[in-house]
Design a protein around this motif. Structure first.
Motif, PDB file in Angstrom:
ATOM      1  N   GLN A   6      66.079 -32.719 -25.483  1.00  0.00           N
ATOM      2  CA  GLN A   6      66.379 -31.341 -25.084  1.00  0.00           C
ATOM      3  C   GLN A   6      67.881 -31.214 -24.820  1.00  0.00           C
ATOM      4  OE1 GLN A   6      63.758 -29.429 -22.106  1.00  0.00           O
ATOM      5  NE2 GLN A   6      65.614 -28.605 -21.170  1.00  0.00           N
ATOM      6  N   LEU A   7      68.474 -30.167 -25.407  1.00  0.00           N
ATOM      7  CA  LEU A   7      69.921 -29.950 -25.260  1.00  0.00           C
ATOM      8  C   LEU A   7      70.215 -28.952 -24.154  1.00  0.00           C
ATOM      9  CD1 LEU A   7      70.907 -29.584 -29.026  1.00  0.00           C
ATOM     10  CD2 LEU A   7      71.178 -31.597 -27.565  1.00  0.00           C
ATOM     11  N   TYR A   8      69.242 -28.028 -23.914  1.00  0.00           N
ATOM     12  CA  TYR A   8      69.559 -26.861 -23.095  1.00  0.00           C
ATOM     13  C   TYR A   8      68.258 -26.205 -22.665  1.00  0.00           C
ATOM     14  CZ  TYR A   8      70.865 -21.911 -22.499  1.00  0.00           C
ATOM     15  OH  TYR A   8      71.007 -20.637 -22.031  1.00  0.00           O
ATOM     16  N   GLU A   9      68.220 -25.692 -21.452  1.00  0.00           N
ATOM     17  CA  GLU A   9      67.102 -24.847 -21.059  1.00  0.00           C
ATOM     18  C   GLU A   9      67.645 -23.557 -20.490  1.00  0.00           C
ATOM     19  OE1 GLU A   9      63.952 -26.505 -18.664  1.00  0.00           O
ATOM     20  OE2 GLU A   9      62.887 -24.579 -18.740  1.00  0.00           O
ATOM     21  N   GLY A  10      67.293 -22.437 -21.102  1.00  0.00           N
ATOM     22  CA  GLY A  10      67.732 -21.135 -20.613  1.00  0.00           C
ATOM     23  C   GLY A  10      66.592 -20.441 -19.898  1.00  0.00           C
ATOM     24  N   LYS A  11      66.757 -19.138 -19.638  1.00  0.00           N
ATOM     25  CA  LYS A  11      65.751 -18.403 -18.877  1.00  0.00           C
ATOM     26  C   LYS A  11      64.468 -18.230 -19.687  1.00  0.00           C
ATOM     27  CE  LYS A  11      69.276 -15.765 -17.710  1.00  0.00           C
ATOM     28  NZ  LYS A  11      70.163 -14.692 -17.224  1.00  0.00           N
ATOM     29  N   ALA A  12      64.595 -18.042 -20.997  1.00  0.00           N
ATOM     30  CA  ALA A  12      63.414 -17.760 -21.821  1.00  0.00           C
ATOM     31  C   ALA A  12      63.194 -18.758 -22.959  1.00  0.00           C
ATOM     32  CB  ALA A  12      63.507 -16.347 -22.399  1.00  0.00           C
ATOM     33  N   LYS A  13      64.129 -19.704 -23.122  1.00  0.00           N
ATOM     34  CA  LYS A  13      64.023 -20.626 -24.254  1.00  0.00           C
ATOM     35  C   LYS A  13      64.537 -22.012 -23.892  1.00  0.00           C
ATOM     36  CE  LYS A  13      65.986 -17.246 -27.373  1.00  0.00           C
ATOM     37  NZ  LYS A  13      66.514 -16.506 -26.304  1.00  0.00           N
ATOM     38  N   TYR A  28      60.296 -21.078 -27.468  1.00  0.00           N
ATOM     39  CA  TYR A  28      60.220 -19.864 -26.644  1.00  0.00           C
ATOM     40  C   TYR A  28      59.217 -20.030 -25.511  1.00  0.00           C
ATOM     41  CZ  TYR A  28      62.732 -17.162 -30.231  1.00  0.00           C
ATOM     42  OH  TYR A  28      63.665 -16.678 -31.103  1.00  0.00           O
ATOM     43  N   LYS A  29      59.619 -19.656 -24.293  1.00  0.00           N
ATOM     44  CA  LYS A  29      58.758 -19.759 -23.111  1.00  0.00           C
ATOM     45  C   LYS A  29      58.142 -18.391 -22.774  1.00  0.00           C
ATOM     46  CE  LYS A  29      62.184 -21.349 -20.375  1.00  0.00           C
ATOM     47  NZ  LYS A  29      62.796 -22.000 -19.185  1.00  0.00           N
ATOM     48  N   ASP A  30      57.097 -18.432 -21.952  1.00  0.00           N
ATOM     49  CA  ASP A  30      56.504 -17.175 -21.464  1.00  0.00           C
ATOM     50  C   ASP A  30      57.245 -16.640 -20.240  1.00  0.00           C
ATOM     51  OD1 ASP A  30      54.641 -17.265 -23.460  1.00  0.00           O
ATOM     52  OD2 ASP A  30      52.946 -17.788 -22.183  1.00  0.00           O
ATOM     53  N   ASP A  31      58.203 -17.418 -19.717  1.00  0.00           N
ATOM     54  CA  ASP A  31      58.931 -17.001 -18.512  1.00  0.00           C
ATOM     55  C   ASP A  31      59.733 -15.744 -18.781  1.00  0.00           C
ATOM     56  OD1 ASP A  31      57.954 -19.370 -17.604  1.00  0.00           O
ATOM     57  OD2 ASP A  31      59.884 -20.379 -17.418  1.00  0.00           O
ATOM     58  N   ALA A  32      59.714 -14.844 -17.803  1.00  0.00           N
ATOM     59  CA  ALA A  32      60.499 -13.608 -17.901  1.00  0.00           C
ATOM     60  C   ALA A  32      61.377 -13.520 -16.664  1.00  0.00           C
ATOM     61  CB  ALA A  32      59.571 -12.403 -17.973  1.00  0.00           C
ATOM     62  N   THR A  33      62.618 -13.124 -16.872  1.00  0.00           N
ATOM     63  CA  THR A  33      63.500 -12.859 -15.730  1.00  0.00           C
ATOM     64  C   THR A  33      64.170 -11.510 -15.957  1.00  0.00           C
ATOM     65  OG1 THR A  33      65.436 -13.896 -16.734  1.00  0.00           O
ATOM     66  CG2 THR A  33      64.036 -15.315 -15.387  1.00  0.00           C
ATOM     67  N   ALA A  34      64.626 -10.915 -14.877  1.00  0.00           N
ATOM     68  CA  ALA A  34      65.357  -9.645 -14.989  1.00  0.00           C
ATOM     69  C   ALA A  34      66.378  -9.604 -13.863  1.00  0.00           C
ATOM     70  CB  ALA A  34      64.402  -8.465 -14.889  1.00  0.00           C
ATOM     71  N   PHE A  35      67.310  -8.676 -13.969  1.00  0.00           N
ATOM     72  CA  PHE A  35      68.364  -8.492 -12.961  1.00  0.00           C
ATOM     73  C   PHE A  35      69.078  -9.813 -12.696  1.00  0.00           C
ATOM     74  CE2 PHE A  35      64.693  -5.656 -11.938  1.00  0.00           C
ATOM     75  CZ  PHE A  35      65.200  -4.544 -12.590  1.00  0.00           C
ATOM     76  N   ASN A  36      69.577 -10.403 -13.810  1.00  0.00           N
ATOM     77  CA  ASN A  36      70.348 -11.639 -13.750  1.00  0.00           C
ATOM     78  C   ASN A  36      69.591 -12.750 -13.002  1.00  0.00           C
ATOM     79  OD1 ASN A  36      72.592 -13.192 -14.403  1.00  0.00           O
ATOM     80  ND2 ASN A  36      73.723 -12.606 -12.570  1.00  0.00           N
ATOM     81  N   ILE A  43      55.165 -13.441 -18.716  1.00  0.00           N
ATOM     82  CA  ILE A  43      54.426 -12.479 -19.535  1.00  0.00           C
ATOM     83  C   ILE A  43      53.635 -13.343 -20.503  1.00  0.00           C
ATOM     84  CG2 ILE A  43      54.602 -10.569 -21.174  1.00  0.00           C
ATOM     85  CD1 ILE A  43      57.318  -9.845 -19.868  1.00  0.00           C
ATOM     86  N   SER A  44      52.327 -13.429 -20.252  1.00  0.00           N
ATOM     87  CA  SER A  44      51.546 -14.423 -20.983  1.00  0.00           C
ATOM     88  C   SER A  44      51.485 -14.072 -22.464  1.00  0.00           C
ATOM     89  CB  SER A  44      50.193 -14.578 -20.298  1.00  0.00           C
ATOM     90  OG  SER A  44      49.159 -14.347 -21.165  1.00  0.00           O
ATOM     91  N   GLY A  45      51.755 -15.058 -23.300  1.00  0.00           N
ATOM     92  CA  GLY A  45      51.774 -14.863 -24.750  1.00  0.00           C
ATOM     93  C   GLY A  45      53.124 -14.420 -25.291  1.00  0.00           C
ATOM     94  N   LYS A  46      54.074 -14.124 -24.393  1.00  0.00           N
ATOM     95  CA  LYS A  46      55.372 -13.599 -24.808  1.00  0.00           C
ATOM     96  C   LYS A  46      56.142 -14.567 -25.712  1.00  0.00           C
ATOM     97  CE  LYS A  46      59.054 -13.591 -21.771  1.00  0.00           C
ATOM     98  NZ  LYS A  46      60.359 -13.975 -22.329  1.00  0.00           N
ATOM     99  N   GLY A  47      56.101 -15.867 -25.370  1.00  0.00           N
ATOM    100  CA  GLY A  47      56.883 -16.839 -26.139  1.00  0.00           C
ATOM    101  C   GLY A  47      56.517 -16.811 -27.614  1.00  0.00           C
ATOM    102  N   ARG A 214      58.651  -2.705 -18.877  1.00  0.00           N
ATOM    103  CA  ARG A 214      57.339  -2.716 -18.203  1.00  0.00           C
ATOM    104  C   ARG A 214      57.323  -3.795 -17.117  1.00  0.00           C
ATOM    105  NH1 ARG A 214      54.512   1.084 -20.591  1.00  0.00           N
ATOM    106  NH2 ARG A 214      53.204   0.858 -18.781  1.00  0.00           N
ATOM    107  N   PHE A 215      58.006  -4.915 -17.401  1.00  0.00           N
ATOM    108  CA  PHE A 215      58.135  -6.001 -16.417  1.00  0.00           C
ATOM    109  C   PHE A 215      59.221  -5.673 -15.391  1.00  0.00           C
ATOM    110  CE2 PHE A 215      60.679  -9.796 -15.346  1.00  0.00           C
ATOM    111  CZ  PHE A 215      59.754 -10.544 -14.646  1.00  0.00           C
TER     112      PHE A 215
END
Ligand code: C5P
Length: 236
Positions: A6-13, A28-36, A43-47, A214-215
């Motif tokens: 693994q080279l990198y882990e971001g908020k959604a990938k 792609y992960k199912d994790d969702a973040t907002a407002f920095n 969000i299940s299935g999002k990835g 919506r999230f």
């Protein structure tokens, strides 16, 4: 491609090296973040949806002359892409007022613009991705004048094409964010993702929000909205 460290882990990938030094694997992960990153959830299935939708759109854009990082979809969540260094600019286009534009300029959402707006923010979490213009980007040496001209040209092509793809499935493209990268030989290509995480998508008739708002705004039904866009776009 063989998945390596693994080279990198971001908020959604997550990004992994491969046996090819020019290619990395995005997961792609199912994790969702907002407002920095202040608001966190899943969000299940999002990835899987964002992976498959991004790839569908990247292939169609590439075919229409926009160079992209896309190489090959490996499975539901993972795609091989060209290894790039990301230009630290978030490139945002708006066709209809919403989000930070409506807030900053004190106008309601839903005003249809005569021409699209084009803006950059500096991709920097510590600073909260501040808005910046071309002269700021040049002063900070985030890209060269030539690179910025290309980024602008490709972005406007993406807006025209994406607006058309969405209109075909009864969706108004309100706004979106793009990121570009530089390959090892210095070529500028479209990178990152194009998904309901990075676009505002409103049903053209009901104006229902079919995207991450919506999230962000706790409206409920995020999973269903992502699935609806996927179903319309890819017929499933
Ligand atoms: O929040 P704002 O109105 O500036 O967002 C404009 C567009 O850019 C929206 O479609 C949003 O989803 C996208 N965006 C993004 N990532 C960010 C900021 C905005 O994908 N960090």
């Amino acid at each position: 491609y063989e998945k390596k460290e693994q080279l990198y882990e971001g908020k959604a990938k997550k990004v992994y090296a491969t046996d090819d030094p020019e290619v990395v694997i995005v997961s792609y992960k199912d994790d969702a973040t907002a407002f920095n990153g202040l608001k966190k959830g899943t969000i299940s299935g999002k990835g899987a949806i964002n992976n498959r939708m991004t790839n569908n759109l990247m292939r169609r854009l590439e075919h229409k002359g926009v160079p992209t990082h896309y190489v090959e979809e490996l499975n539901d969540r993972e795609t091989a892409v060209k290894k790039v260094s990301i230009v630290p600019l978030e490139v945002i286009v708006r066709n209809i007022s919403a989000g930070s534009f409506a807030k900053r300029y004190g106008v309601e959402e839903g005003i249809v613009f005569d021409e699209p707006t084009f803006e950059f923010s500096y991709k920097n979490d510590d600073l909260g991705d501040p808005l910046l213009n071309t002269s700021h980007a040049l002063a900070l040496k985030l890209a060269t004048r030539e690179e910025i001209a290309l980024i602008r040209k490709y972005t406007m092509m993406v807006n025209d094409l994406l607006k058309g793809f969405m209109k075909e499935i009864g969706i108004d493209l309100v706004d979106f964010k793009l990121e570009f990268g530089k390959t090892s030989d210095g070529t500028i290509v479209l990178a990152d993702e194009i998904s309901p995480d990075t676009c505002r998508l409103w049903d053209e008739k009901t104006h229902e929000k079919l995207d991450k708002d919506r999230f962000r705004r706790d409206l409920g039904g995020a999973e269903e909205a992502y699935e609806e866009v996927m179903r319309r776009l890819m017929g499933e």
